[in-house]
Enzyme design. Structure first.
Site, PDB file in Angstrom:
ATOM      1  N   CYS A 100       0.812  -1.218   0.000  1.00 32.18           N
ATOM      2  CA  CYS A 100       0.000   0.000   0.000  1.00 32.18           C
ATOM      3  C   CYS A 100       0.847   1.270   0.000  1.00 32.18           C
ATOM      4  O   CYS A 100       0.487   2.261  -0.645  1.00 32.18           O
ATOM      5  CB  CYS A 100      -0.964   0.005   1.175  1.00 32.18           C
ATOM      6  SG  CYS A 100      -0.152  -0.024   2.803  1.00 32.18           S
ATOM      7  N   ASP A 131      -8.134   4.980  -2.857  1.00 31.25           N
ATOM      8  CA  ASP A 131      -7.221   3.935  -2.389  1.00 31.25           C
ATOM      9  C   ASP A 131      -6.717   3.158  -3.604  1.00 31.25           C
ATOM     10  O   ASP A 131      -7.405   2.278  -4.116  1.00 31.25           O
ATOM     11  CB  ASP A 131      -7.931   2.990  -1.415  1.00 31.25           C
ATOM     12  CG  ASP A 131      -6.942   2.085  -0.680  1.00 31.25           C
ATOM     13  OD1 ASP A 131      -5.970   1.654  -1.326  1.00 31.25           O
ATOM     14  OD2 ASP A 131      -7.134   1.830   0.518  1.00 31.25           O
ATOM     15  N   HIS A 145      -1.644   1.912   7.129  1.00 29.30           N
ATOM     16  CA  HIS A 145      -2.120   1.852   5.746  1.00 29.30           C
ATOM     17  C   HIS A 145      -1.937   3.243   5.145  1.00 29.30           C
ATOM     18  O   HIS A 145      -1.958   4.254   5.869  1.00 29.30           O
ATOM     19  CB  HIS A 145      -3.584   1.417   5.679  1.00 29.30           C
ATOM     20  CG  HIS A 145      -4.061   1.175   4.271  1.00 29.30           C
ATOM     21  ND1 HIS A 145      -3.449   0.282   3.419  1.00 29.30           N
ATOM     22  CD2 HIS A 145      -5.074   1.741   3.549  1.00 29.30           C
ATOM     23  CE1 HIS A 145      -4.080   0.292   2.253  1.00 29.30           C
ATOM     24  NE2 HIS A 145      -5.049   1.172   2.308  1.00 29.30           N
TER      25      HIS A 145
END
Length: 653
Positions: free
Chosen positions: A318, A362, A345
């Site tokens: 990520c 995202d 994250h």
């Protein structure tokens, strides 16, 4: 037969929306790279038996920075006949390579370079070349090195006796920096400095050449026209979307599905598994390196922060996804910021001028505008979430939770007033070179955002879904996996119109496709990347890739005795019933392995026909020995296969 002209065209500069100065810089870099390559080829042709001339060393500074930085260079060298062994730092031209082919490429490159110099290059490239994806360069050279791009005078300094004495002697120094011994507050300035690497002009110019902007704009325009038709017909009451917002959706989808690759760990060189165990973490220069072990062999996973490295490697987790994608947004002149959460994250936010708000994006999960998904879908504990851009820093925690009062009690890393003061100091630092007009825009934007952050709302259906990026075992190790992803197939507009729902899954590509059929052929309506994305629930299931046998399949987690996966289909809200269905569901067992597959109604009726919905349940058990988990396999197929071992066709009435 290889099209030499096509291969040569692919390394040439492409049309971009960059400035004339940037286009000239890219053109000059291309001309210099081709000049170097022509010298190398001339040496081979003049002395074909000289081993030295048949070798291109990747650690040569000129070769690395001026030739290998050209996108498509590796593919071109391969087409000419050069070979690079795995792990080798050089290209070699085998003795059996055709010198006639080398000569043909030499002539084609010389002709194209002369055309660029004289200005005789055609305004448009051949269609095949124009639509080909841009290959990855082997090296990208920024304007300055990574450390220089993120090095700025600190406004937050660690409280120590020496600094305390200086302040005591000169009270004016109090205004120059914020004193703090809090490590969390110190880290905020480091994250803020790091985003400034996105503003490197050479990197931005290179990034623009890698984005298929015309293709993405075309797709966004088609969606805009579709939306306009629905609005004009009265079928949709929403406001007309902005083309830039639609382009953002296309950009993140392209980035997630075509440009960047998720890596759990570097695959084991012996068995090919990417589920190796972490042995240690070390540093090589500015790069953090994860050293994993499997089958007695160590592998290294480099966690790059430098954008120039990520544009080449195009893989990571990520952090790498968000870092590279935020940069890509800056390439297209979006106001974008990288978002770091304290629950480990990272993602992106992009400002929508039309909606006058920041959009959650995202890139590792290919999700846009679902900020509550971490709290409700991933079941993560929210406390601190900070966003960083070239001219701002903001505490955006409150956008990602709808229980503000509870979250306030969880925030114990620093005093809230101290956090506000720290963010103000960093904000002043970032805006030091902004124009007065830009400062006014940012201040007004901040005011609107702070008001919006005070609001609480209920999560949408999409925000209730679990995470899809990362393997199941990797997510379990982080405490993120819940066995219920709450994905339910319901008919969309085309499916309601046709009264048919078709879904198929390829384990080779790890992709679901919703599709329709007619006399012309198959039309793909939607796709879902990764097997987890469209499941309703699962337990002890993973996707196994056998790289030595080049096979892929779903199986149980290693050392588990039972696994289960469920897909759910619900038509109750449409007033339609199941007329008939056809299911292809391929399984393979070995020895004492056992797989039970059942199709069950969800409304209590006895038959699938005339029911308002059903679910497909696969239960995996049995097997013998240390690899019993592999004795039950779903959807086993070759990695090169284009078949669909899971294919469901439902007719409604």
């Amino acid at each position: 037969m290889v099209d030499i002209n096509l291969e040569v065209h692919l390394i040439e500069p492409t049309a971009t929306r960059s400035t004339e100065e940037q286009r000239q810089s890219v053109r000059d870099a291309y001309l210099e790279a081709v000049r170097i390559l022509l010298v190398l080829l001339e040496n081979v042709l003049s002395q074909p038996k000289n081993v030295k001339f048949r070798t291109i060393r990747l650690d040569n500074k000129t070769i690395k920075e001026k030739l290998l930085s050209l996108p498509g260079c590796e593919r071109l060298l391969d087409a000419i006949g050069f070979v690079r062994a795995p792990g080798s730092n050089e290209f070699t031209l085998p003795s059996e390579a055709s010198l006639q082919q080398v000569q043909r490429y030499r002539d084609a490159l010389r002709e194209r370079r002369s055309a660029w110099i004289s200005g005789a290059v055609p305004k448009s490239l051949p269609q095949q070349a124009a639509t080909s994806s841009t290959p990855s360069p082997l090296f990208i050279k920024p304007s300055v090195e990574y450390r220089q791009r993120i090095a700025f005078p600190r406004v937050l300094v660690r409280l120590c006796s020496k600094i305390h004495s200086l302040v005591a002697l000169n009270s004016n120094l109090e205004e120059c920096f914020q004193r703090t011994s809090n490590n969390f507050l110190q880290s905020l300035e480091l994250y803020s400095d790091a985003v400034m690497q996105y503003e490197d002009e050479l990197l931005l110019a290179t990034g623009r050449t890698l984005i298929p902007i015309d293709e993405l704009t075309s797709k966004a325009s088609e969606k805009l026209m579709d939306a306009q038709e629905l609005i004009n017909s009265g079928e949709c009451l929403d406001k007309e979307p902005c083309i830039r917002d639609l382009l953002l959706v296309e950009l993140v989808n392209w980035f997630n599905t075509e440009f960047f690759e998720w890596v759990n760990n570097i695959p084991c060189r012996v068995c090919g598994s990417d589920e190796s165990k972490l042995r240690r973490t070390e540093r090589e220069g500015d790069v953090r390196v994860e050293v994993t072990v499997c089958c007695g062999q160590e592998s290294k996973f480099y966690r790059y922060n430098d954008i120039s490295q990520l544009l080449v490697s195009r893989k990571g987790r990520c952090g790498e996804y968000a870092n590279c994608f935020t940069f890509m947004c800056r390439c297209l002149d979006y106001d974008a910021r990288i978002v770091h959460s304290h629950f480990d994250h990272v993602w992106t936010e992009v400002y929508s001028d039309t909606q006058m708000r920041w959009l959650h994006v995202d890139p590792s999960d290919n999700v846009v505008d679902s900020p509550l998904m971490y709290q409700h879908g991933w079941k993560r504990s929210i406390d601190y979430i900070l966003a960083y851009s070239r001219d701002d820093v903001q505490d955006v925690t409150w956008r990602y939770t709808n229980d503000h009062q509870r979250i306030r009690h969880l925030r114990r890393l620093c005093d809230e007033k101290e956090l506000v003061k720290t963010l103000d100091e960093i904000r002043i630092k970032r805006r030091r070179n902004c124009t007065a007009e830009r400062r006014m825009v940012l201040s007004q934007r901040n005011l609107y955002e702070i008001i919006a952050l005070t609001l609480e709302r209920q999560p949408t259906e999409n925000e209730l879904k679990g995470r899809s990026s990362g393997s199941l075992s990797w997510r379990q190790s982080r405490g993120e996996h819940t066995f219920t992803n709450i994905f339910v197939f319901t008919p969309n507009e085309p499916e309601l119109h046709n009264r048919k729902l078709n879904i198929r899954y390829s384990c080779a590509t790890d992709t679901y496709e919703r599709y329709s059929t007619d006399d012309v052929g198959v039309t793909v309506l939607d796709t879902y990347k990764t097997w987890q994305r469209a499941q309703f629930s699962s337990k002890n299931i993973l996707r196994k890739v056998e790289r030595d046998w080049k096979m892929a399949y779903l199986a149980r987690l290693e050392d588990t005795t039972y696994g289960e996966i469920v897909w759910k289909f619900d038509f109750s809200k449409t007033n339609l019933k199941v007329k008939s269905y056809k299911l292809v569901f391929q399984t393979k067992t070995f020895g004492e392995g056992k797989i039970d597959v059942a199709v069950e109604t969800i409304d209590g009726t006895a038959s699938i026909e005339n029911s308002s919905g059903f679910q497909i349940v696969a239960k995996l058990s049995g097997g013998k020995g240390d690899v019993a988990w592999q004795h039950t396999q779903l959807f086993r197929q070759s990695l090169n296969s284009r078949d669909y071992p899971f294919d469901l066709q439902v007719e409604l009435h």
